[in-house]
Enzyme design. Sequence first.
Site, PDB file in Angstrom:
ATOM      1  N   ARG A 241       0.780  -1.240   0.210  1.00 56.56           N
ATOM      2  CA  ARG A 241      -0.026   0.126  -0.054  1.00 56.56           C
ATOM      3  C   ARG A 241       0.892   1.242   0.243  1.00 56.56           C
ATOM      4  O   ARG A 241       0.586   2.273  -0.723  1.00 56.56           O
ATOM      5  CB  ARG A 241      -0.841   0.196   1.386  1.00 56.56           C
TER       6      ARG A 241
ATOM      7  N   LYS B 139       2.620 -19.015   6.764  1.00 57.15           N
ATOM      8  CA  LYS B 139       1.976 -19.249   7.864  1.00 57.15           C
ATOM      9  C   LYS B 139       1.333 -17.660   8.621  1.00 57.15           C
ATOM     10  O   LYS B 139       2.176 -16.952   8.134  1.00 57.15           O
ATOM     11  CB  LYS B 139       3.007 -20.118   8.705  1.00 57.15           C
TER      12      LYS B 139
ATOM     13  N   HIS C 269       8.580 -22.766   7.132  1.00 61.31           N
ATOM     14  CA  HIS C 269      10.127 -22.684   6.979  1.00 61.31           C
ATOM     15  C   HIS C 269      11.201 -23.543   7.488  1.00 61.31           C
ATOM     16  O   HIS C 269      11.928 -23.810   7.016  1.00 61.31           O
ATOM     17  CB  HIS C 269      10.694 -21.173   7.106  1.00 61.31           C
TER      18      HIS C 269
ATOM     19  N   LYS D 163      14.624 -26.174   6.075  1.00 62.50           N
ATOM     20  CA  LYS D 163      16.194 -26.095   6.859  1.00 62.50           C
ATOM     21  C   LYS D 163      16.879 -27.504   6.226  1.00 62.50           C
ATOM     22  O   LYS D 163      16.292 -28.427   6.237  1.00 62.50           O
ATOM     23  CB  LYS D 163      16.055 -26.198   8.377  1.00 62.50           C
TER      24      LYS D 163
ATOM     25  N   GLU E 270      14.016 -21.088  22.499  1.00 64.91           N
ATOM     26  CA  GLU E 270      14.317 -19.733  22.074  1.00 64.91           C
ATOM     27  C   GLU E 270      14.744 -19.002  23.330  1.00 64.91           C
ATOM     28  O   GLU E 270      14.164 -19.021  24.266  1.00 64.91           O
ATOM     29  CB  GLU E 270      13.244 -18.930  21.146  1.00 64.91           C
TER      30      GLU E 270
ATOM     31  N   ASP F 255       1.654 -21.286  17.092  1.00 63.68           N
ATOM     32  CA  ASP F 255       2.941 -20.451  16.396  1.00 63.68           C
ATOM     33  C   ASP F 255       4.036 -21.383  16.090  1.00 63.68           C
ATOM     34  O   ASP F 255       4.453 -21.382  15.176  1.00 63.68           O
ATOM     35  CB  ASP F 255       3.389 -19.413  17.524  1.00 63.68           C
TER      36      ASP F 255
ATOM     37  N   HIS G  88       5.602 -26.245  13.038  1.00 63.49           N
ATOM     38  CA  HIS G  88       7.059 -26.743  12.783  1.00 63.49           C
ATOM     39  C   HIS G  88       7.242 -28.174  13.706  1.00 63.49           C
ATOM     40  O   HIS G  88       7.875 -29.041  13.147  1.00 63.49           O
ATOM     41  CB  HIS G  88       7.907 -25.698  13.515  1.00 63.49           C
TER      42      HIS G  88
ATOM     43  N   LYS H  43       9.356 -19.734  24.574  1.00 64.59           N
ATOM     44  CA  LYS H  43      10.210 -18.452  24.479  1.00 64.59           C
ATOM     45  C   LYS H  43      11.039 -18.080  25.527  1.00 64.59           C
ATOM     46  O   LYS H  43      10.354 -18.517  26.856  1.00 64.59           O
ATOM     47  CB  LYS H  43       9.196 -17.242  24.141  1.00 64.59           C
TER      48      LYS H  43
HETATM   49  C1  BG6 Z   1       8.243 -18.556  13.306  1.00 65.87           C
HETATM   50  C2  BG6 Z   1       7.473 -18.265  14.726  1.00 65.87           C
HETATM   51  O1  BG6 Z   1       7.482 -19.468  12.696  1.00 65.87           O
HETATM   52  O2  BG6 Z   1       9.309 -19.531  13.759  1.00 65.87           O
HETATM   53  C3  BG6 Z   1       8.474 -17.474  15.636  1.00 65.87           C
HETATM   54  O3  BG6 Z   1       6.389 -17.496  14.345  1.00 65.87           O
HETATM   55  C4  BG6 Z   1       9.644 -18.243  15.963  1.00 65.87           C
HETATM   56  O4  BG6 Z   1       7.608 -17.307  16.852  1.00 65.87           O
HETATM   57  C5  BG6 Z   1      10.210 -19.037  14.728  1.00 65.87           C
HETATM   58  O5  BG6 Z   1      10.633 -17.486  16.663  1.00 65.87           O
HETATM   59  C6  BG6 Z   1      11.436 -19.810  15.243  1.00 65.87           C
HETATM   60  O6  BG6 Z   1      11.991 -20.026  13.960  1.00 65.87           O
HETATM   61  P1  BG6 Z   1      13.630 -20.422  13.745  1.00 65.87           P
HETATM   62  O7  BG6 Z   1      13.982 -20.800  12.448  1.00 65.87           O
HETATM   63  O8  BG6 Z   1      14.484 -19.416  14.408  1.00 65.87           O
HETATM   64  O9  BG6 Z   1      13.537 -21.730  14.617  1.00 65.87           O
END
Ligand code: BG6
Length: 496
Positions: free
Chosen positions: A46, A153, A183, A187, A221, A240, A245, A345
């Site tokens: 936008r 996502k 994603h 990896k 994390e 999330d 994942h 987290k």
């Molecule tokens: C994302 C989440 O899909 O993956 C994030 O939304 C998370 O909250 C991230 O931090 C972690 O990805 P990676 O590749 O750092 O393990």
Amino acid sequence: MKSEKHILVIFGASGDLAWRKLVPALFDLYVQKLLPAQFAVLGVGRSALSNDEFRQKMAIGVEQFASFKHKPRETVDEFVKYLNYYAFDTMNGAEYAGFKQAITLLDAQVGTGGNYIYYLATPPSMYSIIPKFLNEQGLHDETHGFKRLIVEKPFGYDLATAKKLNAALLGQFEEEQIYRIDHYLGKETVQNLLVTRFSNTIFEPLWNRNYIHHVEITSSEDIGVGNRGGYYDGSGALRDMVQNHLLLLVGLVGMEPPAVMGSTSLRNEIVKVFQSFRPIRQEEVEKYVIRGQYTPSVIRGKQQKGYRQENGVASESRTETYVAMKFFIDNWRWAGVPFYIRTGKMLPTRVTEIVIHFKPTPHHLFAGNATVAGSHNKLVIRIQPDEGLLFKFGMKEPGGGFKVQEVNMNFHYTELRDTYLPSAYERLLLDCMLGDSTLYHRGDAVEAAWAFVDPILKAWKENPEIPVHGYPAGTWGPDVADNLFDEPGFSWRYPC
Ligand code: BG6
């Protein structure tokens, strides 16, 4: 392998994802000469930006986030010439005719033969709207050139919304044209799971309930939600990280060998695992699933915020920043083998790893090998960081007697000299350009994963008495998560 000529349209091009991940990944492909000569990016957003302003902004992203960021400035300058920008309101169907003109013109200038990839890097509320308007303009039609749609996502908010989104997309594009991104599948180390399992004879014969005691997956994390509080507070760790994942990792650990390495075969096997998850009934949620939320603490002398103090987070929020759970896969291979997964987290370190805990020997001959928990072999598959494989086994402690000590055989990717590990987005973008959807989710897999997670979400919503356990930021989450292990001596591995 180079992909065919095409235009990559990034919807949401003025957002964070384009700047931090997508364009830097394209630059890395460019440096490795993996982009076709006839190629262009058309950023859509936008904000009214000129081509030059867009290029300047993206160049900063490239210099900060690309793997090849240390390349000379001229390389970046050459690369950004591929980038173009077109501003319009993607909510407004009437404006798509203008967009069609813009892409047709660019197509004619660059000679991309009507091949378009649309990347939806927008807020999820746009995922069903943009494809509908593209379809209305005939921009989904493959008569002249391929048309592919990449969907970021989160894919849905629960089972009902995921089904609705699938139906909406399939009303406009064919399943073969839709690329649902996770994603984690991009990896290198996640893909290596398949190679570890299916290119070695020593693992596969042991990869089942006869030899495996339990499987443990951790994705921790050491950072909080940062500036994503607004999004995260409406999502939480289960949506999330787990639904996508972590369950994907379970799928890859749990699947049967596919007949061939191809999209249909591989994805069929992943879906079968998801469909074999033993459902956790709403009344069992408290027993099998632990949720937690980080609270203020002091880490290495520095005051650390709790989750409720983060920007964009409600002061009474009950959103989980930690989930640990135990469940089973009800099929021939895995009957009775518990899977333990956890993510959070603000834990002590950033690590994603899968630990295969083999069964202990049936008879304990040696001192130091006397406890079941202490004596079993472990295969640790390190997804990140320090990517590699670690095998833990018992060895005789030198000296008198027969005392066993645990030792390591360790492989680190860093030992592969001159080996470049592509970023997840680099690999996935390239695969989509090549028309290979193997490393993207299929609609039925996404729905099967949501079907497993849905009763947990419902139980949490409907039963506020199910606790959200506080854990001080910088610790390994609520202690009660240890109780998921009911055999004495077993617990989580605490990687450092
Ligand atoms: C994302 C989440 O899909 O993956 C994030 O939304 C998370 O909250 C991230 O931090 C972690 O990805 P990676 O590749 O750092 O393990």
